[in-house]
Design a protein around this motif. Structure first.
Motif, PDB file in Angstrom:
ATOM      1  N   ASN A 132       0.808  -1.215   0.000  1.00 44.92           N
ATOM      2  CA  ASN A 132       0.000   0.000   0.000  1.00 44.92           C
ATOM      3  C   ASN A 132       0.842   1.265   0.000  1.00 44.92           C
ATOM      4  N   ASN A 133       2.138   1.164  -0.238  1.00 43.09           N
ATOM      5  CA  ASN A 133       3.036   2.324  -0.302  1.00 43.09           C
ATOM      6  C   ASN A 133       2.955   3.205   0.940  1.00 43.09           C
ATOM      7  N   ASP A 134       2.678   2.600   2.095  1.00 41.40           N
ATOM      8  CA  ASP A 134       2.608   3.307   3.377  1.00 41.40           C
ATOM      9  C   ASP A 134       1.629   4.471   3.379  1.00 41.40           C
ATOM     10  N   GLU A 135       0.602   4.395   2.574  1.00 43.34           N
ATOM     11  CA  GLU A 135      -0.409   5.460   2.589  1.00 43.34           C
ATOM     12  C   GLU A 135      -1.605   5.027   3.413  1.00 43.34           C
ATOM     13  N   ASP A 136      -2.433   5.964   3.795  1.00 46.07           N
ATOM     14  CA  ASP A 136      -3.635   5.665   4.552  1.00 46.07           C
ATOM     15  C   ASP A 136      -4.635   4.987   3.614  1.00 46.07           C
TER      16      ASP A 136
END
Length: 170
Positions: A132-136
């Protein structure tokens, strides 16, 4: 026996739900551990097939409630990068990997009313891992799984037939 893996040695072999390692055609280090893998089950007319799938690192892991055998449809555009232009409401949507990240694809399908996403790898080999590419990603409310290019070709050929294709994510 179904074989999943990319090389000629140290391939993972699944004997039903049992995973073993193979080296030069000899089974080694075989353990009776159940794989944590997911499956996409497709049904089209008299054809039923169970395909090994990779979970996304975001969103729920299954369809809501007891939903099974949901009608499948290919996304337009096929990579689901941007707004989906065909009617995917209430369907599991098959998309092609590439151009944008997996979360963006899932959000586009969700916004268009889709119930789930099956990402088809755009290269030969294993089903891609989906981070999730460290996104919320707390807004992602539909499940996403990925499958191999070869399994995607099976679904694509059935989607192009006259029979409706039903998919379940388990």
């Amino acid at each position: 026996i179904q074989r999943y893996g990319g090389g000629t040695s140290n391939q993972s072999i699944y004997l039903d739900d049992v995973q073993c390692k193979a080296t030069d055609m000899y089974l080694q280090n075989c353990s009776y551990q159940y794989s944590a893998g997911r499956f996409v089950t497709l049904t089209a007319g008299a054809v039923t097939q169970r395909l090994l799938a990779e979970d996304a690192n975001f969103g729920p892991k299954s369809l809501p409630g007891a939903l099974q055998d949901v009608v499948a449809i290919g996304a337009v555009p096929s990579n689901a990068c941007g707004a989906i232009t065909n009617n995917v409401t209430g369907k599991i949507v098959v998309v092609i990997r590439g151009t944008c990240d997996f979360v963006e694809k899932t959000r586009a399908v969700q916004k268009a009313g889709g119930l789930g996403v099956v990402v088809v790898n755009n290269v030969d080999g294993d089903a891609p891992s989906m981070g999730n590419n460290d996104e919320d990603v707390t807004d992602v409310m539909i499940p996403t799984v990925s499958i191999t290019r070869a399994d995607g070709a099976v679904i694509a050929s059935l989607l192009n037939s006259q029979s409706p294709v039903l998919l379940s994510i388990t």
